[in-house]
Design an enzyme around this catalytic site. Structure first.
Site, PDB file in Angstrom:
ATOM      1  CG  ASP A  83     -10.247   3.580   5.030  1.00 43.84           C
ATOM      2  OD1 ASP A  83      -9.709   4.325   4.545  1.00 43.84           O
ATOM      3  OD2 ASP A  83      -9.845   2.408   5.311  1.00 43.84           O
ATOM      4  CD  GLU A 178      -3.976   4.026   4.241  1.00 41.68           C
ATOM      5  OE1 GLU A 178      -2.583   3.818   4.090  1.00 41.68           O
ATOM      6  OE2 GLU A 178      -4.414   3.920   5.219  1.00 41.68           O
TER       7      GLU A 178
HETATM    8 ZN   LIG Z   1      -3.953   6.490   7.274  1.00 42.75          ZN
END
Ligand SMILES: [Zn+2]
Length: 411
Positions: A83, A178
């Site tokens: 992401d 994340e």
């Molecule tokens: Zn990162």
């Protein structure tokens, strides 16, 4: 220029064009379904380059692949996130390459008059003569963390194509979310198989982290007694005052804006109150486990003192653990850091470590029993429109991973 140059460049550009922005406001897993677009692409690619046990978790959006051991030796796990940060747009990313950067200002977008001024970004001076992958100044690039995915994929392809390279088990995983605190929660450790891993995430080539903050959140619940102000004497207890007093007893300079390096802090995230009721939300951070415990204790003491003064029911403290530093876990497998540092140095790069002032997926994974220090991805100015990745940094990361595999195979 190595043989990896074109491969990492092509991959980075291709991955950057896939919008994988995660969301802080979504309760779904993953937080945005578009992360599956890259997950599917990586799944196909891992199969195509010849990885074994390639698997896409269709529910949790985690991609797995392995390269079976062809020698005795230590396993090597590699984890990167798919992401990109919600801070800047990740849609319609238009990556382009500036070859042989001359050290001057960079025109990102002539039409919209967007420049990256050399004077504003010190890090640019490190990459004079190198080739930078940039944006058009309207989106982030997503080198965080696609620069790592590019390096890992190129490394894996090379290892599989060169059976003369001796290595232990190599496990690869690409994870979602994340940037929004996903903490690689849905990484299935059994499926991953390798009992250790390196996350690849972070700026500046050659940096590594084996230490993060210890972190918790403190919720302070306030309760007052409201009566008419004209007749309040001796009766009123004002939650606004109690909260203000609580905050005033915290050490003035132990706050984010006054600290750096290994200095911990208290940070009031929010404070809302009326005479009758209120709440303070704080976060507590410290690298050192003992200092961290002392900080939590200090909040308990202040709470107790105010309870004695105003009454037990007037203030209540609730501490919720967020994550622990990875250090205590990683210290138990010293060869992990020894091997990583040796690999970085063997590639002619200065190995530098930072006590990371935050948490990483690696802190959570380490807590779950998968020791996971971090190797930098090599991107710069992450989470914004001026993000860029030097192609040469990704090339070097491929070399570092090859060295690391070789060193791990020594046993
Ligand atoms: Zn990162």
């Amino acid at each position: 220029m190595t043989q990896f140059y074109e491969q990492v460049k092509e991959r980075m550009i291709r991955y950057a064009k896939v919008d994988t922005q995660s969301s802080n406001h979504s309760k779904t897993v993953p937080t945005t379904m578009k992360q599956f677009d890259l997950a599917r692409m990586l799944y196909e690619e891992l199969k195509q380059i010849g990885c074994s046990d390639v698997w896409l978790d269709e529910e949790k959006c985690v991609v797995y692949g392995k390269i079976k051991a062809n020698a005795e030796g230590k396993p090597l796990g590699l984890v990167a996130h798919m992401d990109t940060a919600p801070d800047a747009s990740g849609a319609n990313v238009k990556p382009w390459v500036l070859e042989n950067y001359d050290g001057g200002d960079i025109v990102l977008n002539k039409e919209q008059n967007i420049f990256m001024k050399a004077g504003d970004y010190d890090n640019l001076s490190m990459y004079i003569g190198q080739d930078l992958i940039l944006t058009d100044g309207t989106t982030l690039l997503g080198g965080d963390d696609k620069a790592s995915i590019s390096a890992i994929m190129t490394f894996a392809e090379y290892v599989i194509a060169h059976s003369e390279i001796k290595h232990g088990l190599i496990s690869i995983a690409f994870t979602p979310d994340e940037e929004v605190g996903g903490l690689a929660r849905d990484l299935d450790l059994e499926r991953f198989e390798s009992p250790v891993a390196y996350t690849l995430d972070g700026d500046h080539l050659g940096y590594y982290e084996d230490e993060t903050f210890n972190a918790s959140q403190a919720n302070i619940h306030l309760k007052g007694i409201s009566v008419h102000t004209g007749t309040a004497k001796g009766i009123m207890k004002n939650a606004v005052d109690i909260g203000t007093e609580f905050l005033s007893r915290l050490p003035k300079y132990e706050k984010p804006q006054y600290t750096d390096g290994r200095e911990g802090f208290y940070h009031a995230v929010s404070f809302s109150a009326t005479c009758e009721t209120g709440e303070i939300v704080m976060i507590i951070r410290d690298h050192d486990a003992l200092h961290f415990a002392q900080r939590e204790d200090y909040l308990r003491k202040v709470t107790e003192a105010l309870q004695n003064e105003y009454g037990k029911e007037c203030i209540e403290l609730e501490i919720v653990p967020t994550y622990r530093s990875m250090k205590e876990v990683i210290d138990q497998v010293p060869w992990m850091m020894d091997n990583l540092i040796e690999a970085i140095k063997a590639c002619g790069i200065k190995a530098q470590s930072l006590a990371f002032r935050g948490g990483t997926d690696g802190s959570a994974l380490s807590q779950r029993g998968l020791p996971s220090p971090n190797l930098s991805a090599g991107y710069e100015n992450a989470h914004g429109r001026f993000e860029y990745v030097p192609v040469q940094s990704m090339e070097k990361n491929v070399e570092i991973l090859l060295k690391l595999a070789e060193i791990c195979a020594r046993g």
